[in-house]
Design an enzyme around this catalytic site. Structure first.
Site, short mmCIF file in Angstrom:
data_model
loop_
_atom_site.label_atom_id
_atom_site.label_comp_id
_atom_site.label_asym_id
_atom_site.label_seq_id
_atom_site.Cartn_x
_atom_site.Cartn_y
_atom_site.Cartn_z
N ARG A 103 0.85 -1.18 0.00
CA ARG A 103 0.00 0.00 0.00
C ARG A 103 0.89 1.24 0.00
O ARG A 103 1.96 1.26 0.60
CB ARG A 103 -0.93 0.03 1.22
N HIS B 58 -0.61 0.01 -10.14
CA HIS B 58 -1.29 -0.92 -9.22
C HIS B 58 -1.75 -2.17 -9.96
O HIS B 58 -2.93 -2.56 -9.90
CB HIS B 58 -2.48 -0.22 -8.54
#
Length: 309
Positions: free
Chosen positions: A224, A272
């Site tokens: 993250r 991502h």
């Protein structure tokens, strides 16, 4: 049986079709803000908004279409007291192993430097790194972290792992907790972050810890964005202490156009994509777990809310 479905990307029709094929007895209701719907038995969610929480009052379980849980646990006590179940592998582990292995090998074989040389028209072989000194350290040794370590072991890299609690993995030097973090970092040439995001791990990769890595270290973040203090990483790269970084996750996504990372050639950016959710595998897994719950059986991958993963 009624299943409430929400996808932050708005792509719901393929999920509805797949659920219809494996759970034909279920009615799948796509959540829409401001639209009332009858109570549902289960919820299948990805990064839901706060407005959706009122529709969870009667559900028996909440399923997440990903491995991360921070996007749901941020609601805390506003969530109903039912099991929150994340995806197991569902095809993500091999993708993550591919991504990390590629990034590690790219640095080890100095392909990042060859790419920069090629853009300048330079033909210059570089000395090979000593593999015995090219230790890879993985932070987070859950299902995905273990799969990455297994993949890297095939190439003969010295391997380290760090986690909140002590773990043992054959061929991996393991460290745990605050007391093991410094030693882990000081002996790690390539740092791979695969940690769950919790209050304890937010900003864990800030200057104080990144500076403990050996000079010329590399950073790979596939967890993250909030694990990483972005200005600190940039400072350490410009100083030469960190030789390069491969980043798949960021505090703000998409990464804003004016962000300084775009202009730093030693930072590799991907959008991502290190481990994408594979829909058919995910639907089959969720359907299997719904069936088990309906039969009163236990299921795997239930989130521990106190631990945050």
């Amino acid at each position: 049986m009624r299943i409430l479905l929400h996808r932050a990307d708005g792509v719901t029709e393929p999920w509805v079709r797949d659920f219809a094929s494996v759970l034909p007895q279920a009615e799948v209701v796509v959540w829409q803000e401001g639209v009332h719907c009858a109570p549902c038995d289960y919820a299948v969610l990805w990064s839901p908004p706060a407005a959706l929480l009122d529709h969870l009052a009667k559900v028996k379980a909440i399923f997440l279409t990903g491995a991360g849980v921070d996007a749901i646990l941020k609601f805390g006590d506003a969530l109903p007291p039912v099991p929150i179940i994340r995806l197991g592998d569902a095809g993500m582990a091999v993708q993550m192993a591919e991504y990390v292995a590629h990034a590690v090998l790219r640095y080890y074989r100095r392909f990042d430097e060859y790419e920069r040389q090629a853009r300048r028209g330079v033909w210059a072989p570089l000395p090979q790194f000593d593999k015995a000194q090219f230790t890879v350290g993985v932070m987070g040794m859950g299902m995905l972290g273990k799969r990455v370590l297994d993949s890297l072991a095939q190439f003969g890299f010295p391997l380290r792992g760090w986690s909140r609690g002590h773990k043992e993995i054959a061929g991996v030097t393991c460290f745990a907790g605050e007391e093991g973090l410094d030693e882990f970092l000081r002996g790690t040439r390539v740092l791979v972050c695969m940690l769950p995001l919790t209050p304890d791990t937010t900003n864990l990769l800030a200057r104080a810890n990144l500076s403990k890595l050996p000079e010329g270290a590399f950073v790979i973040n596939v967890a993250r964005g909030a694990h990483l203090a972005e200005p600190d990483l940039l400072t350490l790269i410009k100083s030469g202490h960190i030789a390069g970084a491969t980043l798949d996750v960021f505090r703000n996504e998409p990464l804003p156009g004016p962000h300084p990372f775009w202009d730093e050639p030693r930072i590799t950016i991907t959008p991502h994509i290190s481990a994408l959710t594979l829909r058919s595998e995910s639907v089959a897994q969720i359907a299997g777990k719904i069936g088990a719950l309906e039969r009163g059986e236990a299921v795997a991958d239930v989130v521990d809310r106190a631990r945050g993963y």
